[in-house]
Design a protein around this motif. Structure first.
Motif, PDB file in Angstrom:
ATOM      1  N   SER A  32       6.601  13.261 -23.149  1.00  0.00           N
ATOM      2  CA  SER A  32       5.347  13.313 -22.386  1.00  0.00           C
ATOM      3  C   SER A  32       5.439  12.467 -21.123  1.00  0.00           C
ATOM      4  CB  SER A  32       4.197  12.804 -23.249  1.00  0.00           C
ATOM      5  OG  SER A  32       4.266  11.400 -23.409  1.00  0.00           O
TER       6      SER A  32
ATOM      7  N   LYS B  66       8.471  15.106 -13.554  1.00  0.00           N
ATOM      8  CA  LYS B  66       8.301  16.553 -13.327  1.00  0.00           C
ATOM      9  C   LYS B  66       9.621  17.249 -13.028  1.00  0.00           C
ATOM     10  CE  LYS B  66       5.467  19.654 -10.512  1.00  0.00           C
ATOM     11  NZ  LYS B  66       4.533  19.683  -9.360  1.00  0.00           N
TER      12      LYS B  66
ATOM     13  N   PHE C 159       1.540  22.286 -28.352  1.00  0.00           N
ATOM     14  CA  PHE C 159       0.528  22.151 -27.299  1.00  0.00           C
ATOM     15  C   PHE C 159      -0.586  23.117 -27.674  1.00  0.00           C
ATOM     16  CE2 PHE C 159       3.977  20.851 -24.214  1.00  0.00           C
ATOM     17  CZ  PHE C 159       3.393  19.654 -23.843  1.00  0.00           C
TER      18      PHE C 159
ATOM     19  N   SER D  55      -3.585  25.642 -23.298  1.00  0.00           N
ATOM     20  CA  SER D  55      -3.172  24.722 -22.237  1.00  0.00           C
ATOM     21  C   SER D  55      -2.097  25.294 -21.322  1.00  0.00           C
ATOM     22  CB  SER D  55      -2.636  23.432 -22.869  1.00  0.00           C
ATOM     23  OG  SER D  55      -1.410  23.681 -23.530  1.00  0.00           O
TER      24      SER D  55
ATOM     25  N   SER E 206       0.460  23.624 -20.328  1.00  0.00           N
ATOM     26  CA  SER E 206       1.724  23.149 -20.878  1.00  0.00           C
ATOM     27  C   SER E 206       2.289  24.160 -21.858  1.00  0.00           C
ATOM     28  CB  SER E 206       1.506  21.816 -21.591  1.00  0.00           C
ATOM     29  OG  SER E 206       1.029  20.855 -20.687  1.00  0.00           O
TER      30      SER E 206
ATOM     31  N   ARG F 117       3.654  27.009 -19.962  1.00  0.00           N
ATOM     32  CA  ARG F 117       4.841  26.600 -19.202  1.00  0.00           C
ATOM     33  C   ARG F 117       6.065  26.572 -20.114  1.00  0.00           C
ATOM     34  NH1 ARG F 117       5.435  21.226 -17.492  1.00  0.00           N
ATOM     35  NH2 ARG F 117       3.262  20.945 -18.036  1.00  0.00           N
ATOM     36  N   GLN F 118       5.902  25.941 -21.286  1.00  0.00           N
ATOM     37  CA  GLN F 118       7.022  25.846 -22.221  1.00  0.00           C
ATOM     38  C   GLN F 118       7.419  27.225 -22.719  1.00  0.00           C
ATOM     39  OE1 GLN F 118       6.456  23.153 -25.526  1.00  0.00           O
ATOM     40  NE2 GLN F 118       8.570  23.389 -26.195  1.00  0.00           N
TER      41      GLN F 118
END
Length: 102
Positions: A45, A49, A67, A71, A73, A76-77
DNA sequence: ACTTTGACTTGAA
DNA sequence: TTTCAAGCCAAAG
């Protein structure tokens, strides 16, 4: 001492092959810090970036992204994993096939 | 200084 | 299958 543990964890994450997945707990174990899965998550965490670390290959013990589904995140993952074929379009991870080590 | 909070895991119910 | 409690422990409040 604490720095060393951190480096070991980073190394363990770097060792996860492309297209494979590993859990927080397993990373902690590989890093010689059994039982410190939460510590692994905390380090991730705090990653910058622009990190080169394959943080997206780390999921929880149930093979799911840790997550909230709503979200950024999470998305993104997931997209990172899809690019590596570590996930299906449905968003379901191939935990069994991609888990690592073996 | 004390309590809460997590990108977690595991075993028991 | 889902839920719970306990273990984990640095960082944030």
């Amino acid at each position: 001492m604490k720095d060393e543990a951190r480096q070991q964890i980073y190394a363990a994450i770097h060792s996860v092959p492309m297209g494979r997945l590993c859990s927080y707990g397993k990373i902690a174990e590989l890093a010689g810090q059994p039982g410190k899965a939460r510590y692994v998550g905390r380090l991730l965490s705090q990653l910058p970036k622009d990190t080169r670390l394959p943080w997206f290959r780390i999921v929880n013990s149930q093979g799911k992204i840790s997550f909230p589904h709503d979200s950024n995140s999470y998305q993104r993952q997931l997209s990172h994993l899809i690019e590596e074929s570590s996930a299906e379009e449905s968003g379901r991870l191939h935990w069994r096939q991609c888990r690592w080590p073996e």
